[in-house]
Design a protein around this motif. Structure first.
Motif, short mmCIF file in Angstrom:
data_model
loop_
_atom_site.label_atom_id
_atom_site.label_comp_id
_atom_site.label_asym_id
_atom_site.label_seq_id
_atom_site.Cartn_x
_atom_site.Cartn_y
_atom_site.Cartn_z
N VAL A 179 4.51 1.05 -1.25
CA VAL A 179 4.33 1.48 -2.66
C VAL A 179 4.37 3.22 -1.63
O VAL A 179 3.91 3.66 -0.90
N VAL A 180 4.44 3.54 -2.74
CA VAL A 180 5.00 5.04 -1.93
C VAL A 180 3.60 6.40 -2.93
O VAL A 180 2.89 6.11 -3.17
N ALA A 181 3.01 6.82 -1.08
CA ALA A 181 1.78 7.41 -1.78
C ALA A 181 1.69 8.99 -2.19
O ALA A 181 0.88 9.08 -3.12
N THR A 182 2.78 9.39 -1.87
CA THR A 182 2.97 10.64 -2.39
C THR A 182 4.96 10.86 -1.59
O THR A 182 4.79 10.45 -1.00
N ALA A 183 4.72 11.84 -3.00
CA ALA A 183 6.70 12.17 -3.01
C ALA A 183 6.74 13.89 -3.66
O ALA A 183 5.91 14.43 -3.73
N ILE A 243 -10.73 5.24 -8.26
CA ILE A 243 -10.24 4.11 -6.96
C ILE A 243 -8.30 5.32 -7.31
O ILE A 243 -8.33 5.16 -7.90
N GLN A 244 -8.05 4.89 -5.57
CA GLN A 244 -6.61 5.12 -5.41
C GLN A 244 -6.16 3.74 -4.66
O GLN A 244 -6.41 3.54 -3.47
N GLU A 245 -5.68 2.45 -4.45
CA GLU A 245 -4.65 1.75 -3.79
C GLU A 245 -4.32 2.79 -2.58
O GLU A 245 -4.17 3.69 -2.11
N ASP A 246 -4.78 1.64 -1.69
CA ASP A 246 -4.04 1.96 -0.42
C ASP A 246 -2.51 1.63 -0.19
O ASP A 246 -1.73 1.30 0.41
N LEU A 247 -2.25 3.23 -0.45
CA LEU A 247 -0.60 3.34 -0.61
C LEU A 247 0.26 3.02 0.08
O LEU A 247 1.33 2.59 0.03
N PHE A 248 -0.69 3.65 1.53
CA PHE A 248 0.10 3.35 2.94
C PHE A 248 0.76 2.46 3.43
O PHE A 248 1.61 1.89 4.04
N ALA A 249 -0.04 1.21 2.57
CA ALA A 249 0.16 -0.09 3.22
C ALA A 249 1.03 -0.40 2.97
O ALA A 249 1.74 -0.57 1.75
N ASP A 250 1.50 -1.70 3.76
CA ASP A 250 2.93 -2.19 3.21
C ASP A 250 2.33 -3.93 3.02
O ASP A 250 1.53 -4.82 4.05
N GLU A 251 2.56 -4.64 1.96
CA GLU A 251 1.77 -6.51 2.14
C GLU A 251 2.60 -7.42 3.75
O GLU A 251 2.72 -7.66 3.42
N SER A 252 3.80 -6.71 3.36
CA SER A 252 4.94 -6.91 4.44
C SER A 252 4.20 -7.17 5.86
O SER A 252 3.67 -6.56 6.06
N ALA A 279 2.30 5.10 -6.42
CA ALA A 279 2.63 3.81 -7.14
C ALA A 279 4.06 3.60 -7.24
O ALA A 279 3.36 2.65 -7.73
N MET A 280 5.15 4.08 -7.16
CA MET A 280 6.31 3.41 -7.04
C MET A 280 6.23 2.32 -5.91
O MET A 280 6.19 2.74 -5.06
N PRO A 281 7.05 1.09 -6.24
CA PRO A 281 7.15 0.57 -5.84
C PRO A 281 8.28 1.40 -4.08
O PRO A 281 9.38 2.25 -4.29
N THR A 282 8.20 1.56 -2.42
CA THR A 282 8.87 2.36 -2.67
C THR A 282 10.90 1.67 -2.56
O THR A 282 11.29 2.12 -2.03
N ALA A 283 10.52 0.19 -3.17
CA ALA A 283 12.03 0.34 -3.35
C ALA A 283 12.49 0.44 -4.43
O ALA A 283 13.72 1.03 -3.78
N GLU A 284 11.55 1.11 -5.24
CA GLU A 284 12.32 1.70 -6.48
C GLU A 284 12.62 3.00 -6.05
O GLU A 284 13.60 3.15 -6.35
N ALA A 285 11.93 3.49 -5.16
CA ALA A 285 11.74 4.96 -4.37
C ALA A 285 13.52 4.82 -4.01
O ALA A 285 13.82 5.92 -3.95
N ARG A 286 13.29 3.60 -3.01
CA ARG A 286 14.39 4.17 -2.37
C ARG A 286 15.97 3.98 -2.86
O ARG A 286 16.81 4.53 -2.88
N ARG A 287 15.61 2.84 -4.85
CA ARG A 287 17.10 3.33 -5.29
C ARG A 287 17.53 4.57 -6.10
O ARG A 287 18.29 5.27 -6.22
#
Length: 436
Positions: free
Chosen positions: A42-46, A350-359, A58-66
């Protein structure tokens, strides 16, 4: 309510990405995305250059890459962000003893508590401009946007009106003029669900909200939330700037009748404790940044380990993951008789742990990424600081298939050369390997 604009809110602009651009000259003026770099990240900051392509936190990194495939996708360097944040917070505390950090890149300051001699709009604006200049100079060029008003609510809204590098001082008495035309989502606590409930009764803007009675709001969104919205819509916010909170931490510990040795059992026990701590945080509407584990061994020696996240969380998965990692730093082979998990550095947001990958790291190393994402070694993460015996300091550009590519440059060097090495090259070392 205050009669003068003496509540200041500072929000550092695209903070994590700005630190990366500062420290990596080849990325200045180019799209940078910081966060989880794996397929489930997940994107933390752009950076603002990446935001122009529609990338946002908070955007999925996959979407950011697209959306922005040519951006530099980097993992977080917590030590660099914490160092820059500490520099900024020290400057704020020179203005006032009442500084309330909300995260690494955001804080309220009570200027009145700092003995402000002149509280006119012009005087406060001049002070804020000096602060912004001081922040940029002390941090090597990182900018911040400032809002100053009679309350936390309006100061925070004002700091977002002229980003990046903005300054807005809201004159006392003009708060409602500012708020009325804004979308109702500008009010804290109005997320998508609440906004949808309000939309159903015809409320889209703050002006619309002002037409709704308190009784109707309570009926639509509940008593506590409804009453809060009623007063916040009227810019009635008397919350003080609080340097420290009454509750310092939330923790749980258990003593066991028999010593536990099996690491799987210990992981399960500490995971359950972490989940309970997270439940208590959510029940208290709190989040925390620092996770601490306490381990008492078979010989009654007691060990504690702590780690601080870049932003507050109440997510049990995040707390559990970090607690297990900290537990792994202690030799428990002789047996454990007490375990405890605590969360401190509390905040009411609250801010999600945006640096984490679930994989997992293994999945990432095996290439469980998007087709547009280069292979990545779990040991050499994009953006991490490294040093080579012959070439000096640099950062990981990318890695995979037994090779790590490094760009050798620092904040003061200018864009540097790019070289590749074997991942096990003994001359190449990590300066700040991230916690897993």
């Amino acid at each position: 309510m205050r009669g003068e604009a003496t509540v200041l809110h500072l929000d550092l602009d695209a903070f994590f990405a700005s630190v990366e651009q500062r420290d990596k000259p080849s990325l200045r003026g180019k799209p940078v995305v910081v966060g989880g770099v794996g397929g489930r990240g997940v994107v933390a900051t752009a950076s603002y250059e990446a935001r122009a392509f529609g990338v946002h936190s908070a955007m999925p990194t996959a979407e950011a890459r697209r959306r922005c495939p040519h951006a530099a996708f980097l993992t977080g360097r917590f030590h660099a962000y914490q160092e820059a944040s500490a520099t900024v917070m020290a400057l704020l505390r020179e203005l006032s003893p009442l500084v309330e950090p909300l995260s690494l890149d955001e804080a309220f300051v009570d200027l009145a508590a700092g003995g402000l001699a002149e509280t006119s709009v012009d005087a406060v604006a001049a002070l804020a401009r000096r602060l912004k200049d001081d922040v940029a100079q002390a941090t090597g060029g990182i900018t911040g946007s400032v809002g100053v008003a009679t309350s936390k609510l309006v100061a925070k809204i004002a700091s977002d009106l002229d980003k990046p590098d903005g300054l807005v001082v809201v004159a006392p008495g003009s708060e409602l003029d500012l708020l009325r035309p804004m979308q109702v989502t500008v009010i804290p606590g109005v997320g998508p669900a609440t906004a949808e409930r309000l939309r159903r009764i015809g409320v889209h803007t703050v002006a619309d909200l002002l037409e709704i009675s308190e009784e109707e709001l309570v009926r639509v969104v509940g008593q506590a939330h409804g009453r809060g919205l009623f007063w916040l819509a009227r810019a009635e916010d008397d919350r003080p700037v609080v340097a420290e909170r009454e509750t310092k931490s939330v923790s749980i510990e258990d003593t066991y009748e028999t010593d536990h040795v099996d690491r799987r059992v210990l992981d399960g026990l500490i995971g359950r404790q972490a989940a309970k701590v997270a439940e208590r945080l959510r029940a208290a509407k709190l989040s925390g940044r620092t996770v601490t584990v306490k381990i008492r061994l078979h010989d009654f020696s007691t060990h504690t380990r702590s780690s601080t996240l870049p932003a507050p969380t109440d997510d049990g998965r995040v707390v559990s993951r970090l607690a297990r990692s900290l537990l792994g730093e202690v030799d428990t082979s002789g047996g454990v008789r007490l375990l405890g998990v605590g969360v401190s550095g509390l905040a009411d947001w609250i801010q999600e742990d945006l640096f984490a990958d679930e994989s997992s790291a293994e999945e990432e190393a095996a290439g469980d990424l998007l087709p547009t994402s280069p292979p990545m070694s779990a040991e050499w993460r994009p953006g991490m600081d490294v040093e080579h015996e012959a070439h000096g300091r640099g950062w990981v550009w990318g890695s995979g298939k037994g090779v790590v590519t490094v760009r050798f440059e620092t904040a003061l060097s200018g864009p540097g050369k790019v070289l590749s090495f074997a991942v096990d090259d003994p001359a190449l070392t990590s300066l700040h390997r991230p916690r897993r």
